[in-house]
Design an enzyme around this catalytic site. Structure first.
Site, PDB file in Angstrom:
ATOM      1  N   GLY A 178       0.761  -1.243   0.000  1.00  0.00           N
ATOM      2  CA  GLY A 178       0.000   0.000   0.000  1.00  0.00           C
ATOM      3  C   GLY A 178       0.788   1.287   0.000  1.00  0.00           C
ATOM      4  O   GLY A 178       0.208   2.360   0.191  1.00  0.00           O
TER       5      GLY A 178
ATOM      6  N   SER B  11       1.811   8.486   2.005  1.00  0.00           N
ATOM      7  CA  SER B  11       1.095   7.272   2.405  1.00  0.00           C
ATOM      8  C   SER B  11       1.398   6.908   3.855  1.00  0.00           C
ATOM      9  O   SER B  11       2.537   7.035   4.314  1.00  0.00           O
ATOM     10  CB  SER B  11       1.501   6.090   1.523  1.00  0.00           C
ATOM     11  OG  SER B  11       1.181   6.296   0.176  1.00  0.00           O
ATOM     12  N   ILE B  12       0.384   6.429   4.557  1.00  0.00           N
ATOM     13  CA  ILE B  12       0.628   5.894   5.892  1.00  0.00           C
ATOM     14  C   ILE B  12       1.638   4.757   5.810  1.00  0.00           C
ATOM     15  O   ILE B  12       2.505   4.610   6.675  1.00  0.00           O
ATOM     16  CB  ILE B  12      -0.686   5.425   6.537  1.00  0.00           C
ATOM     17  CG1 ILE B  12      -1.598   6.625   6.819  1.00  0.00           C
ATOM     18  CG2 ILE B  12      -0.416   4.650   7.828  1.00  0.00           C
ATOM     19  CD1 ILE B  12      -2.957   6.259   7.361  1.00  0.00           C
TER      20      ILE B  12
ATOM     21  N   ILE C 289      -4.200  -1.357   2.776  1.00  0.00           N
ATOM     22  CA  ILE C 289      -4.926  -1.481   1.511  1.00  0.00           C
ATOM     23  C   ILE C 289      -6.398  -1.152   1.734  1.00  0.00           C
ATOM     24  O   ILE C 289      -7.025  -1.685   2.651  1.00  0.00           O
ATOM     25  CB  ILE C 289      -4.813  -2.919   0.958  1.00  0.00           C
ATOM     26  CG1 ILE C 289      -3.356  -3.279   0.680  1.00  0.00           C
ATOM     27  CG2 ILE C 289      -5.657  -3.088  -0.301  1.00  0.00           C
ATOM     28  CD1 ILE C 289      -3.133  -4.752   0.377  1.00  0.00           C
TER      29      ILE C 289
ATOM     30  N   TYR D 205      -9.900   2.414  10.428  1.00  0.00           N
ATOM     31  CA  TYR D 205     -10.334   3.794  10.677  1.00  0.00           C
ATOM     32  C   TYR D 205     -11.596   3.768  11.533  1.00  0.00           C
ATOM     33  O   TYR D 205     -12.337   2.775  11.550  1.00  0.00           O
ATOM     34  CB  TYR D 205     -10.590   4.530   9.358  1.00  0.00           C
ATOM     35  CG  TYR D 205     -11.098   5.943   9.539  1.00  0.00           C
ATOM     36  CD1 TYR D 205     -10.360   6.877  10.277  1.00  0.00           C
ATOM     37  CD2 TYR D 205     -12.325   6.336   9.023  1.00  0.00           C
ATOM     38  CE1 TYR D 205     -10.836   8.160  10.478  1.00  0.00           C
ATOM     39  CE2 TYR D 205     -12.806   7.623   9.215  1.00  0.00           C
ATOM     40  CZ  TYR D 205     -12.055   8.525   9.946  1.00  0.00           C
ATOM     41  OH  TYR D 205     -12.532   9.796  10.146  1.00  0.00           O
TER      42      TYR D 205
ATOM     43  N   TYR E 231     -18.141   8.386   4.489  1.00  0.00           N
ATOM     44  CA  TYR E 231     -17.287   7.190   4.511  1.00  0.00           C
ATOM     45  C   TYR E 231     -18.064   5.964   4.034  1.00  0.00           C
ATOM     46  O   TYR E 231     -17.500   5.043   3.455  1.00  0.00           O
ATOM     47  CB  TYR E 231     -16.720   6.983   5.917  1.00  0.00           C
ATOM     48  CG  TYR E 231     -15.450   6.182   5.946  1.00  0.00           C
ATOM     49  CD1 TYR E 231     -14.310   6.610   5.270  1.00  0.00           C
ATOM     50  CD2 TYR E 231     -15.370   4.992   6.650  1.00  0.00           C
ATOM     51  CE1 TYR E 231     -13.139   5.879   5.299  1.00  0.00           C
ATOM     52  CE2 TYR E 231     -14.209   4.255   6.692  1.00  0.00           C
ATOM     53  CZ  TYR E 231     -13.098   4.702   6.007  1.00  0.00           C
ATOM     54  OH  TYR E 231     -11.942   3.968   6.033  1.00  0.00           O
TER      55      TYR E 231
ATOM     56  N   LYS F  25     -14.309  -1.629   6.553  1.00  0.00           N
ATOM     57  CA  LYS F  25     -13.367  -1.552   7.671  1.00  0.00           C
ATOM     58  C   LYS F  25     -13.874  -2.334   8.883  1.00  0.00           C
ATOM     59  O   LYS F  25     -13.081  -2.911   9.632  1.00  0.00           O
ATOM     60  CB  LYS F  25     -13.104  -0.095   8.049  1.00  0.00           C
ATOM     61  CG  LYS F  25     -12.289   0.678   7.023  1.00  0.00           C
ATOM     62  CD  LYS F  25     -10.883   0.124   6.859  1.00  0.00           C
ATOM     63  CE  LYS F  25     -10.034   1.038   5.979  1.00  0.00           C
ATOM     64  NZ  LYS F  25      -8.661   0.510   5.774  1.00  0.00           N
TER      65      LYS F  25
ATOM     66  N   ILE G 232      -5.761  11.430   7.839  1.00  0.00           N
ATOM     67  CA  ILE G 232      -4.491  11.976   7.361  1.00  0.00           C
ATOM     68  C   ILE G 232      -4.649  12.264   5.876  1.00  0.00           C
ATOM     69  O   ILE G 232      -5.246  11.469   5.143  1.00  0.00           O
ATOM     70  CB  ILE G 232      -3.334  10.979   7.603  1.00  0.00           C
ATOM     71  CG1 ILE G 232      -3.123  10.761   9.110  1.00  0.00           C
ATOM     72  CG2 ILE G 232      -2.041  11.474   6.965  1.00  0.00           C
ATOM     73  CD1 ILE G 232      -2.107   9.680   9.437  1.00  0.00           C
TER      74      ILE G 232
ATOM     75  N   LEU H 130      -3.198  10.331  -0.559  1.00  0.00           N
ATOM     76  CA  LEU H 130      -3.834  10.260  -1.877  1.00  0.00           C
ATOM     77  C   LEU H 130      -5.133   9.473  -1.813  1.00  0.00           C
ATOM     78  O   LEU H 130      -6.130   9.826  -2.447  1.00  0.00           O
ATOM     79  CB  LEU H 130      -2.868   9.629  -2.881  1.00  0.00           C
ATOM     80  CG  LEU H 130      -1.660  10.474  -3.294  1.00  0.00           C
ATOM     81  CD1 LEU H 130      -0.750   9.672  -4.225  1.00  0.00           C
ATOM     82  CD2 LEU H 130      -2.103  11.761  -3.972  1.00  0.00           C
ATOM     83  N   ALA H 131      -5.132   8.404  -1.049  1.00  0.00           N
ATOM     84  CA  ALA H 131      -6.336   7.581  -0.935  1.00  0.00           C
ATOM     85  C   ALA H 131      -7.475   8.362  -0.286  1.00  0.00           C
ATOM     86  O   ALA H 131      -8.633   8.267  -0.699  1.00  0.00           O
ATOM     87  CB  ALA H 131      -6.033   6.322  -0.128  1.00  0.00           C
TER      88      ALA H 131
END
Length: 261
Positions: free
Chosen positions: A13, A19-20, A92, A147, A157, A164, A193, A196-197
């Site tokens: 990912g 990215s995280i 991911i 999350y 969301y 999730k 955060i 990009l995702a």
């Protein structure tokens, strides 16, 4: 010597330095881990290889988690370089953009539900199943990123919250399944955060501002803070922890009411 010295960790990912997964990779490398990475589509390969090189790694493999063949091939290829695997990072998540805005029931579809769950949730046990032979008996660990939307209704969301929630159940079942083999599995529920995702979620900027204004620390968390937590969970320092979801969100999740002040 870092507390991950000698550990071999596969990270999924990572698509940019925001990215995280990049924050996790950097923290793990700083603690001495050897790293390997995956990318999902060919156009990302060069970018991921460049970031991997900066983290002293040449091990980069294609892996679309919608394909069992590609998942299995990653570990077959990795086994040519490493005699085992000490850590696996699942970072991911995907849902169609049109499902991540507006009214929950208006935005959801069978296709969006299936896609979100296959990519964001099923991929964890699929990866764990394929990694199991390389991780068995090494005091190894899996970390997956979740999350707050897994347990709370977050505006926009939508279907990703359902995915999730499924992911977090998968973390617990994976932990229960693999514990006797010396493999732990934990989750991190990170605060919002700007990655990009995350840009695919409608009104994400408003969410960032709200969380920063209302959590106890009065700020958003960083990929470095999430990375440090992941490094701990991947290390022997957390050897007694499995099946847990750790919140790295500035304390936002403890609030019963959102109040100014």
């Amino acid at each position: 010597m870092g507390f991950l010295q000698g550990k071999k960790i596969l990270i999924t990912g990572m698509i940019s330095e925001r990215s995280i997964a990049y924050g996790i990779a950097k923290a793990c490398r700083e603690q001495g881990a050897e790293l390997a990475f995956t990318y999902v589509v060919d156009k990302l390969e060069e970018r991921v290889r460049k970031m991997a090189a900066e983290l002293d790694s040449e091990l980069v493999f294609r892996c679309d988690v919608a394909s069992d063949d590609e998942i299995n091939q990653v570990f077959a290829d990795l086994g040519k370089h490493w005699d085992g695997l000490d850590g696996l990072v699942h970072s991911i998540g995907f849902a169609p953009k049109e499902a991540l805005s507006g009214d929950f029931l208006d935005s959801i579809s069978r296709e969006a539900f299936n896609t979100a769950h296959e990519i964001s949730a099923y991929s964890l046990p699929a990866l764990a199943k394929a990694a199991r032979p390389m991780m068995r008996g090494r005091n190894s660990a899996i970390v997956a990123l979740s999350y707050l939307g897994a347990v709370r209704a977050i505006p926009n969301y939508n279907v990703m919250g359902m995915a999730k929630a499924s992911l977090e159940a998968g973390i617990r079942f994976t932990a229960a399944c693999l514990g006797k083999e010396g493999i732990r599995c934990n989750g991190i529920s990170a605060g919002p955060i700007k990655t990009l995702a995350a840009s695919g979620i409608a009104d994400f900027g408003k969410l960032l501002g709200h969380v920063a204004a209302h959590n106890p620390l009065r700020r958003n968390v960083t990929i470095e803070e999430v990375g440090n937590t992941a490094a701990f969970l991947l290390s022997d320092l957390s050897s007694g922890i499995t099946g847990e979801i750790t919140y790295v969100d500035g304390g936002y999740s403890i609030n019963a009411l959102s109040t100014e002040g």
